[in-house]
Each structure stands twice: as structure tokens, then as C-alpha cells.
Design an enzyme around this catalytic site. Sequence first.
Site, PDB file in Angstrom:
ATOM      1  N   ARG A   1     -16.387  12.168   3.792  1.00  0.00           N
ATOM      2  CA  ARG A   1     -15.326  12.036   2.780  1.00  0.00           C
ATOM      3  C   ARG A   1     -14.012  12.670   3.219  1.00  0.00           C
ATOM      4  O   ARG A   1     -13.169  13.009   2.388  1.00  0.00           O
ATOM      5  CB  ARG A   1     -15.761  12.614   1.440  1.00  0.00           C
ATOM      6  CG  ARG A   1     -16.922  11.861   0.852  1.00  0.00           C
ATOM      7  CD  ARG A   1     -17.197  12.226  -0.583  1.00  0.00           C
ATOM      8  NE  ARG A   1     -18.441  11.592  -0.974  1.00  0.00           N
ATOM      9  CZ  ARG A   1     -19.631  12.101  -0.681  1.00  0.00           C
ATOM     10  NH1 ARG A   1     -19.718  13.241  -0.045  1.00  0.00           N
ATOM     11  NH2 ARG A   1     -20.717  11.450  -1.034  1.00  0.00           N
TER      12      ARG A   1
ATOM     13  N   LYS B   1      -0.824   6.394   6.373  1.00  0.00           N
ATOM     14  CA  LYS B   1      -1.600   5.154   6.249  1.00  0.00           C
ATOM     15  C   LYS B   1      -2.527   5.021   7.448  1.00  0.00           C
ATOM     16  O   LYS B   1      -2.079   5.098   8.593  1.00  0.00           O
ATOM     17  CB  LYS B   1      -0.668   3.941   6.227  1.00  0.00           C
ATOM     18  CG  LYS B   1      -0.025   3.664   4.899  1.00  0.00           C
ATOM     19  CD  LYS B   1       0.504   2.230   4.938  1.00  0.00           C
ATOM     20  CE  LYS B   1       1.559   1.987   3.911  1.00  0.00           C
ATOM     21  NZ  LYS B   1       2.160   0.648   4.083  1.00  0.00           N
TER      22      LYS B   1
ATOM     23  N   GLU C   1      12.058  -0.523  16.021  1.00  0.00           N
ATOM     24  CA  GLU C   1      11.829   0.222  14.773  1.00  0.00           C
ATOM     25  C   GLU C   1      12.865   1.346  14.637  1.00  0.00           C
ATOM     26  O   GLU C   1      13.285   1.677  13.534  1.00  0.00           O
ATOM     27  CB  GLU C   1      10.406   0.797  14.702  1.00  0.00           C
ATOM     28  CG  GLU C   1       9.281  -0.259  14.636  1.00  0.00           C
ATOM     29  CD  GLU C   1       9.029  -0.847  13.245  1.00  0.00           C
ATOM     30  OE1 GLU C   1       9.760  -0.508  12.286  1.00  0.00           O
ATOM     31  OE2 GLU C   1       8.101  -1.671  13.127  1.00  0.00           O
TER      32      GLU C   1
ATOM     33  N   LYS D   1      11.582   8.383   8.083  1.00  0.00           N
ATOM     34  CA  LYS D   1      10.323   7.875   7.534  1.00  0.00           C
ATOM     35  C   LYS D   1       9.666   8.917   6.629  1.00  0.00           C
ATOM     36  O   LYS D   1       9.231   8.608   5.521  1.00  0.00           O
ATOM     37  CB  LYS D   1       9.353   7.435   8.633  1.00  0.00           C
ATOM     38  CG  LYS D   1       8.036   6.950   8.007  1.00  0.00           C
ATOM     39  CD  LYS D   1       7.254   5.952   8.791  1.00  0.00           C
ATOM     40  CE  LYS D   1       6.046   5.484   7.966  1.00  0.00           C
ATOM     41  NZ  LYS D   1       5.089   4.688   8.714  1.00  0.00           N
TER      42      LYS D   1
ATOM     43  N   GLU E   1       3.669   3.794  -1.994  1.00  0.00           N
ATOM     44  CA  GLU E   1       4.385   2.530  -1.954  1.00  0.00           C
ATOM     45  C   GLU E   1       4.658   1.922  -3.326  1.00  0.00           C
ATOM     46  O   GLU E   1       4.205   0.842  -3.656  1.00  0.00           O
ATOM     47  CB  GLU E   1       3.616   1.518  -1.092  1.00  0.00           C
ATOM     48  CG  GLU E   1       4.496   0.362  -0.625  1.00  0.00           C
ATOM     49  CD  GLU E   1       4.059  -0.155   0.740  1.00  0.00           C
ATOM     50  OE1 GLU E   1       3.607  -1.283   0.791  1.00  0.00           O
ATOM     51  OE2 GLU E   1       4.184   0.580   1.722  1.00  0.00           O
TER      52      GLU E   1
ATOM     53  N   ARG F   1       9.496   3.075  -0.719  1.00  0.00           N
ATOM     54  CA  ARG F   1       8.896   2.914   0.595  1.00  0.00           C
ATOM     55  C   ARG F   1       9.145   1.505   1.149  1.00  0.00           C
ATOM     56  O   ARG F   1       9.070   1.282   2.347  1.00  0.00           O
ATOM     57  CB  ARG F   1       7.387   3.217   0.521  1.00  0.00           C
ATOM     58  CG  ARG F   1       6.759   3.440   1.889  1.00  0.00           C
ATOM     59  CD  ARG F   1       5.375   4.078   1.791  1.00  0.00           C
ATOM     60  NE  ARG F   1       4.771   4.150   3.106  1.00  0.00           N
ATOM     61  CZ  ARG F   1       3.777   4.973   3.434  1.00  0.00           C
ATOM     62  NH1 ARG F   1       3.268   5.785   2.548  1.00  0.00           N
ATOM     63  NH2 ARG F   1       3.284   4.960   4.638  1.00  0.00           N
TER      64      ARG F   1
ATOM     65  N   ASN G   1      10.271  -1.577   5.089  1.00  0.00           N
ATOM     66  CA  ASN G   1       9.899  -2.949   5.445  1.00  0.00           C
ATOM     67  C   ASN G   1      11.110  -3.815   5.773  1.00  0.00           C
ATOM     68  O   ASN G   1      11.001  -5.038   5.822  1.00  0.00           O
ATOM     69  CB  ASN G   1       9.104  -3.592   4.309  1.00  0.00           C
ATOM     70  CG  ASN G   1       7.665  -3.141   4.325  1.00  0.00           C
ATOM     71  OD1 ASN G   1       7.133  -2.783   5.378  1.00  0.00           O
ATOM     72  ND2 ASN G   1       7.045  -3.137   3.170  1.00  0.00           N
TER      73      ASN G   1
ATOM     74  N   HIS H   1      10.820  -6.914   7.875  1.00  0.00           N
ATOM     75  CA  HIS H   1       9.394  -7.203   8.006  1.00  0.00           C
ATOM     76  C   HIS H   1       8.943  -8.456   7.268  1.00  0.00           C
ATOM     77  O   HIS H   1       7.852  -8.950   7.517  1.00  0.00           O
ATOM     78  CB  HIS H   1       8.561  -5.996   7.555  1.00  0.00           C
ATOM     79  CG  HIS H   1       8.525  -4.894   8.586  1.00  0.00           C
ATOM     80  ND1 HIS H   1       9.673  -4.302   9.082  1.00  0.00           N
ATOM     81  CD2 HIS H   1       7.495  -4.281   9.233  1.00  0.00           C
ATOM     82  CE1 HIS H   1       9.339  -3.371   9.967  1.00  0.00           C
ATOM     83  NE2 HIS H   1       8.027  -3.338  10.087  1.00  0.00           N
TER      84      HIS H   1
ATOM     85  N   HIS I   1       6.835 -10.281   9.803  1.00  0.00           N
ATOM     86  CA  HIS I   1       5.389 -10.476   9.617  1.00  0.00           C
ATOM     87  C   HIS I   1       5.027 -11.953   9.668  1.00  0.00           C
ATOM     88  O   HIS I   1       3.984 -12.331  10.211  1.00  0.00           O
ATOM     89  CB  HIS I   1       4.932  -9.907   8.271  1.00  0.00           C
ATOM     90  CG  HIS I   1       4.742  -8.416   8.300  1.00  0.00           C
ATOM     91  ND1 HIS I   1       4.842  -7.644   7.162  1.00  0.00           N
ATOM     92  CD2 HIS I   1       4.452  -7.557   9.311  1.00  0.00           C
ATOM     93  CE1 HIS I   1       4.617  -6.362   7.479  1.00  0.00           C
ATOM     94  NE2 HIS I   1       4.393  -6.290   8.782  1.00  0.00           N
TER      95      HIS I   1
ATOM     96  N   HIS J   1       4.922  -6.279  17.921  1.00  0.00           N
ATOM     97  CA  HIS J   1       5.368  -6.111  16.534  1.00  0.00           C
ATOM     98  C   HIS J   1       6.889  -5.924  16.426  1.00  0.00           C
ATOM     99  O   HIS J   1       7.562  -6.619  15.655  1.00  0.00           O
ATOM    100  CB  HIS J   1       4.623  -4.928  15.907  1.00  0.00           C
ATOM    101  CG  HIS J   1       5.110  -4.572  14.544  1.00  0.00           C
ATOM    102  ND1 HIS J   1       4.922  -5.402  13.457  1.00  0.00           N
ATOM    103  CD2 HIS J   1       5.818  -3.500  14.081  1.00  0.00           C
ATOM    104  CE1 HIS J   1       5.469  -4.845  12.391  1.00  0.00           C
ATOM    105  NE2 HIS J   1       6.024  -3.689  12.751  1.00  0.00           N
TER     106      HIS J   1
END
Length: 342
Positions: free
Chosen positions: A97, A119, A161, A203, A213, A217, A221, A224, A228, A241
Site C-alpha cells: 500500500r 503521477k 517541454e 511544474k 488536476e 494543472r 497540457n 497536448h 496527443h 512525445h
Amino acid sequence: MADRLATLLDAQQVGGRRFIVSSPVIWRFHGDLVTRALGGGEPILVADGERFKNLQSVSRIYEALIRAGADRGSTLVAVGGGVIGDTAGFAAATYLRGITLVHVPTTLLAQVDSAIGGKVGVNHALGKNLIGAFHQPTVVAIDPLLLRTLPRREFRSGLYEVVKYGMIASRSLFDLVAGQTKAVFARDPAVLVPAIVESCQIKADVVSKDEREGGLRRILNYGHTVGHALEAVTKYRRFRHGEAIAYGMLAAADLAVARGALADVDRQALVRLITQLGPLPPVGDLPIDDVLEAVRRDKKVVHGRLHFVLATAIGATVTVDDVTEEEIRAVLVRLGLKQSRD
Ligand SMILES: NC(=O)c1ccc[n+]([C@@H]2O[C@H](COP(=O)([O-])OP(=O)(O)OC[C@H]3O[C@@H](n4cnc5c(N)ncnc54)[C@H](O)[C@@H]3O)[C@@H](O)[C@H]2O)c1
Ligand SMILES: [Zn+2]
């Protein structure tokens, strides 16, 4: 810096047994240094590459931890790019956990992006990043010297980025990359360190205000939405990416100019910088309808409306929720994508 890892962890009171997760490639380059810094112990090596960012790799990490008798007080140290960081991070988030996580990012993208924000997660056969958790690292140890062995294309992928952070929050960061491109590519710490530090601050600042998010946040993006979609229609094979995000930023800037939200000189500065950073894979063969379909499928469509982050100047953004498909289509036409599906 990486050579002072043990001291750093001691100072942050990261105790217990330390288990390193890395990949064979990264370990070949930097294993000696990290072993010297942390002292003995066999690393847990899993293949990196997007294909291996899955539950099977996580399972192999669990297995090694269980066999070695890792307990609640143990620490997992992820040494690698975003793939290793996300995979090992997910193992750390879920083993017993949750155990302590330390990131030692070895790609520019990981140093300015994936190692920050908490994340973690892996891909599922049916989609990217579908399995995951939020698990903040206790320490993120960033050493720009680790980037010396990074292939140039990977380095550039991370650099886009950094340009993104400049676009959304810092004109001076944007100008630093634009004005010192040669030193950046030479990986001169005098230029690289401030660029990485500011990117991380931007960031971390955004994430600390909106860890899960909700809204803010989203500005991370920037570029993106289209980025994406380009990755998806090419099945994640054509673009690194950051390269897809570079196109996405060009699209977002174009859309903003068309709406009168951004001055054309600012868009031109972005075009110049992206051109200056090197060639991008072609997009001329990609049908616009396929890209639009991918945009629609993307999770950023909320209640049928498209949230879109627009820069209003270099270093400032606004999020709008009324972008229409026609606007995006027009931008994709100007980017040179294919207007029919055959
Ligand atoms: N968690 C997040 O918030 C977040 C944010 C952005 C991206 N990501 C994830 O990050 C991943 C991409 O990360 P990435 O771009 O770092 O790719 P990556 O981890 O696949 O690394 C790229 C390549 O560089 C090699 N490499 C890594 N470090 C090296 C070094 N120092 N010297 C030589 N070679 C080295 C790796 O072996 C690999 O082949 C994606 O899976 C993406 O989903 C996560
Ligand atoms: Zn990104």
C-alpha cells in the site's frame, strides 16, 4: 550530484533499505556511479521502452521486492527516464500500500516533467497511461551530468517541454533557450541548470496548487491536445512525445492568433525557436479527419466541449472551453496535414 545521493537521502531522512529500479541501458551508462553513490545491492532491472511500461514489469518489480524481503520502511529508487519512473513509481505506490519513492531522472523529459508531480502508472493494452496512482516522491535528485549520454533526439524531445514551460509561464525561460541554443545542446550546465530548475519550479508550483488536476494543472497540457492526437494516429511510433507537443504548440499558437488572442509576433517567435531546435517528423500524410477523431476521443473533451489552453503572450495563458472543431481543422490545414482520407 548523483555521486552525493546517499548523503542527500540521509539528509531527507529516507531510511530503511534502498532498492534501485533501472533499465539495462541506463545501468550500463550510469550503474557504476549510482552503485558507488548508494553502496552495494543488485539493482532491479526492467526493460525500458514504452512497450514495457505495463503491469508485467510492475509485477517483476514486486517479485524482486518480495524475494528480497522489502518491508514498509523500504525505499524504491527509480533511476531512469519517464518509463522507468512511471513504472517503478507505480510499484512503489502499491507495494504494501505504498513505500517511499525517490526519483533519479536520467532523461531531460523526466527531469523537467515526469519525475515531478506525483503521477505514476503504466499502459494497458487498450490505451496509454490508463492504470495509475498519485504517489509523491520524497526526493527527486536531478543531475544534468546524467544527460551527457542521452541521444540527441531524446534530449530535444525534453527540450520542447522546456519551451512549453516558457510559453505558459516564463518569457525569460523561453528567451534563454532561444538565445543560448548552442550551449543548451552542448549540455553546458551553466545554461542547462537554470533552465531545468525553472521548469521544475513551474511544474511544482502548478501541481502544488492543483495536485489532482481540477483546473489549473491543465495549463501543463499546453500543446497536448493536438500533440496527443498526432501521437495516437501514428500509434506512438513516429514522434517522440516532445516532437508531437512541438506541433501541438504551433497549432495552439496559430489558433490563438486566428482568434485574436495572441499577437502574431509571438507566434512567429515560437515558430522560429521550434525550427531552430531541429527538424520534426513529417505530418503531410496524416489525414485531418483522423486527427480530429483522436482529439474527440482524448480525455480533454469534457461534456462534449473542448477545453483548450491558449497562450495569450509568451509566458501567459488562458483556458477556454469553446474551441470548435472547425477552428482546429483550419489550423491543421495550415500545419500542412492531409485534407482527405485516401
Ligand atoms: N508521470 C508523469 O507526470 C509523466 C509526464 C510526462 C511523461 N510521462 C511518461 O514518460 C514516458 C517518456 O519518458 P522519456 O521521454 O524519459 O522516455 P524513456 O523513459 O523511454 O527514455 C527514452 C530513452 O532514453 C534512454 N535513456 C534514458 N536515460 C538515458 C541516459 N541518461 N543516457 C542514455 N540513454 C538514456 C532510455 O533507455 C530510452 O531508450 C512516457 O511513458 C510518458 O507517458 C509521465
Ligand atoms: Zn508532455
